[in-house]
Design an enzyme around this catalytic site. Sequence first.
Site, PDB file in Angstrom:
ATOM      1  N   LYS A  10     -21.619  42.733 122.193  1.00 56.54           N
ATOM      2  CA  LYS A  10     -21.362  42.341 120.793  1.00 56.54           C
ATOM      3  C   LYS A  10     -22.484  41.455 120.297  1.00 56.54           C
ATOM      4  O   LYS A  10     -23.239  40.881 121.090  1.00 56.54           O
ATOM      5  CB  LYS A  10     -20.034  41.594 120.657  1.00 56.54           C
ATOM      6  CG  LYS A  10     -19.916  40.271 121.459  1.00 56.54           C
ATOM      7  CD  LYS A  10     -20.472  39.032 120.784  1.00 56.54           C
ATOM      8  CE  LYS A  10     -20.387  37.786 121.665  1.00 56.54           C
ATOM      9  NZ  LYS A  10     -21.235  36.686 121.311  1.00 56.54           N
ATOM     10  N   PRO A  98     -27.994  42.682 128.696  1.00 56.47           N
ATOM     11  CA  PRO A  98     -28.626  41.489 129.287  1.00 56.47           C
ATOM     12  C   PRO A  98     -27.592  40.400 129.589  1.00 56.47           C
ATOM     13  O   PRO A  98     -26.545  40.329 128.937  1.00 56.47           O
ATOM     14  CB  PRO A  98     -29.600  41.018 128.204  1.00 56.47           C
ATOM     15  CG  PRO A  98     -29.770  42.154 127.280  1.00 56.47           C
ATOM     16  CD  PRO A  98     -28.561  43.020 127.383  1.00 56.47           C
ATOM     17  N   ASP A 140     -14.322  35.122 124.591  1.00 51.47           N
ATOM     18  CA  ASP A 140     -14.736  36.371 123.930  1.00 51.47           C
ATOM     19  C   ASP A 140     -13.885  37.573 124.353  1.00 51.47           C
ATOM     20  O   ASP A 140     -14.074  38.678 123.852  1.00 51.47           O
ATOM     21  CB  ASP A 140     -16.203  36.685 124.267  1.00 51.47           C
ATOM     22  CG  ASP A 140     -17.173  35.796 123.493  1.00 51.47           C
ATOM     23  OD1 ASP A 140     -16.796  35.313 122.413  1.00 51.47           O
ATOM     24  OD2 ASP A 140     -18.301  35.602 123.981  1.00 51.47           O
TER      25      ASP A 140
HETATM   26  O1  C5P Z   1     -14.979  31.099 127.443  1.00 46.69           O
HETATM   27  P1  C5P Z   1     -16.434  31.226 127.682  1.00 46.69           P
HETATM   28  O2  C5P Z   1     -16.787  31.541 129.080  1.00 46.69           O
HETATM   29  O3  C5P Z   1     -17.111  32.067 126.688  1.00 46.69           O
HETATM   30  O4  C5P Z   1     -16.989  29.754 127.399  1.00 46.69           O
HETATM   31  C1  C5P Z   1     -17.877  29.060 128.225  1.00 46.69           C
HETATM   32  C2  C5P Z   1     -17.825  27.587 127.824  1.00 46.69           C
HETATM   33  O5  C5P Z   1     -18.291  27.425 126.466  1.00 46.69           O
HETATM   34  C3  C5P Z   1     -16.451  26.954 127.837  1.00 46.69           C
HETATM   35  O6  C5P Z   1     -16.131  26.459 129.091  1.00 46.69           O
HETATM   36  C4  C5P Z   1     -16.593  25.842 126.811  1.00 46.69           C
HETATM   37  O7  C5P Z   1     -17.257  24.740 127.383  1.00 46.69           O
HETATM   38  C5  C5P Z   1     -17.543  26.430 125.783  1.00 46.69           C
HETATM   39  N1  C5P Z   1     -16.833  27.033 124.617  1.00 46.69           N
HETATM   40  C6  C5P Z   1     -16.366  26.200 123.617  1.00 46.69           C
HETATM   41  N2  C5P Z   1     -15.689  26.762 122.559  1.00 46.69           N
HETATM   42  C7  C5P Z   1     -15.519  28.095 122.461  1.00 46.69           C
HETATM   43  C8  C5P Z   1     -16.012  28.958 123.467  1.00 46.69           C
HETATM   44  C9  C5P Z   1     -16.659  28.383 124.548  1.00 46.69           C
HETATM   45  O8  C5P Z   1     -16.505  24.973 123.671  1.00 46.69           O
HETATM   46  N3  C5P Z   1     -14.862  28.598 121.419  1.00 46.69           N
END
Ligand code: C5P
Length: 283
Positions: A10, A98, A140
């Site tokens: 995406k 990637p 995501d």
């Molecule tokens: O959930 P994901 O692996 O995409 O997120 C990685 C990190 O990014 C989370 O642990 C969090 O620290 C941060 N994050 C955030 N707010 C979001 C998505 C991710 O603070 N909406």
Amino acid sequence: MVITEKAYGKINLYLHITGKRNDGYHLLDTLMLPVNIYDKVKIKPANKFSISLSGQFSENIPLDENNIAAKAAKVMAKASGENKNYDNIEINIKKNIPVGAGMAGGSANAAAVMRGLNILWDLNYSIDKLANIGIEIGADIPFCLHQKPAFVSGIGEIIEPIKYKTSLNIVLVNPLIEVSTPKVFQAGVKHWSGKCKKPQSDNPSSADFINFIKNQTNDLLDNALIQAPEINEVITTIEKQEGCIFSRMSGSGSTCFGVFKDKESAQNATIEIKKKSPKWWVY
Ligand code: C5P
């Protein structure tokens, strides 16, 4: 029985930060679009759990329980009750997207495993139920389960598919520098753009739709530049190409994209950027 799922990448056409929850997660207002590149995820019953990887972007990815696809299998087994065993599957992923790139490759793999196990284990869960389970392991994942252009809010769990058809001529460019999403957020987001005003019309013209996106920003850009200063050069290079309307970074980086006025200018830009920077990934 082998289940094969396409895990589409995406981009975030824009990404605004609107708030922060007590647990540290950020609230978003973003427009997400599946792009025409996917990892191929195969799942089949086996005697013990394993993950194998192939493809251009398969290096340096964990093959154990730290792989998000393994986490997805685990949460599915837990949600479905004691008779489903996550140990009894074999997962193979061909990585074409990637990594550390702001394209949700990992989340797309996890979502594909969830869709696959939903079939393999005969669970018949709705996409919404799968999304409720998946949000536990990645913000995501709900979008990657839907795989449709959508306004996304909350931390990623509120999905509003857009009703009109969008057809954008997009060039993706990645300097092949991995960016860590947690580090981008942990650096503290200084600029919060807040919720943006969505197009009023249920069927905006292509020009109005592009204009709407062009007026928004990616609030994570400054923090991504700390890890990958090359992103600035990527955006400028895309913008310089003939027919480019605008260029932005996707997600927490490092992939950037350009929206082009037509297919021909997008194709020419792809050739030109590859020529200028042969080490970059251009699609
Ligand atoms: O959930 P994901 O692996 O995409 O997120 C990685 C990190 O990014 C989370 O642990 C969090 O620290 C941060 N994050 C955030 N707010 C979001 C998505 C991710 O603070 N909406």
